[in-house]
Design a protein around this motif. Sequence first.
Motif, mmCIF file in Angstrom:
data_model
loop_
_atom_site.group_PDB
_atom_site.id
_atom_site.type_symbol
_atom_site.label_atom_id
_atom_site.label_comp_id
_atom_site.label_asym_id
_atom_site.label_seq_id
_atom_site.Cartn_x
_atom_site.Cartn_y
_atom_site.Cartn_z
ATOM 1 N N MET A 1 0.796 -1.072 0.114
ATOM 2 C CA MET A 1 0.007 -0.085 0.100
ATOM 3 C C MET A 1 0.865 1.267 0.174
ATOM 4 N N SER A 2 0.383 2.055 -0.619
ATOM 5 C CA SER A 2 1.138 3.585 -0.529
ATOM 6 C C SER A 2 0.191 4.627 -0.444
ATOM 7 N N LYS A 3 0.309 5.924 -0.532
ATOM 8 C CA LYS A 3 -0.460 6.845 -0.480
ATOM 9 C C LYS A 3 -1.478 7.133 -1.617
ATOM 10 N N TRP A 5 -2.107 3.959 -3.769
ATOM 11 C CA TRP A 5 -2.593 2.637 -4.211
ATOM 12 C C TRP A 5 -2.554 1.640 -3.300
ATOM 13 N N SER A 6 -3.714 0.746 -3.459
ATOM 14 C CA SER A 6 -3.675 -0.510 -2.435
ATOM 15 C C SER A 6 -3.646 -1.533 -3.454
ATOM 16 N N GLN A 8 -3.593 -5.833 -3.650
ATOM 17 C CA GLN A 8 -3.952 -7.058 -3.020
ATOM 18 C C GLN A 8 -4.128 -8.159 -4.108
ATOM 19 N N VAL A 33 -6.613 -3.610 -7.486
ATOM 20 C CA VAL A 33 -5.989 -2.543 -7.173
ATOM 21 C C VAL A 33 -6.921 -1.605 -7.001
ATOM 22 N N ASN A 34 -6.752 -0.593 -5.997
ATOM 23 C CA ASN A 34 -7.652 0.629 -5.729
ATOM 24 C C ASN A 34 -7.082 1.869 -5.672
ATOM 25 N N ASN A 35 -7.665 2.907 -6.113
ATOM 26 C CA ASN A 35 -6.946 4.245 -6.151
ATOM 27 C C ASN A 35 -7.547 4.833 -4.744
ATOM 28 N N ILE A 36 -6.587 4.947 -3.821
ATOM 29 C CA ILE A 36 -6.780 5.573 -2.705
ATOM 30 C C ILE A 36 -6.324 6.900 -2.244
#
Length: 128
Positions: A1-3, A5-6, A8, A33-36
């Motif tokens: 995880m980053s600022k 992207w997530s 899994q 892949v989620n844009n967070i």
Amino acid sequence: MSKQWSVQIGEAEKGKDLVKPEKGQFNTYSIDVNNIGKDINSVEINLYRNEPNSITKYSLFGCPDGQECNESQYETAKALAKQMNNGAPYHGANFLLAEKATELEVEIIWTENSEGRPLKETFTFTAE
């Protein structure tokens, strides 16, 4: 995880039209892949595996039948970005990974605005 992207990796979905693992050849997995972070203008997601005794990484996806991917690649990247900005993740239900691979590399390349300057993050998953 980053600022931004997530990522899994999980168990592959099963179904009659989905590929099944083959002992001694490959396993199957899913990816989300989620844009967070900030809204994005375009995004490309690439998956690579390693090969024992080689520094070369092998892509898990390619262009069908050797076709040029560049023409529709930009439109696809913009559509995926719009989907992710609306809270819907990129979901790969079932992909193959060679049993001999010990690493899976997920490369995400995106742009944040119409400037078009690409940003890149790489996530590496290793076999246990």
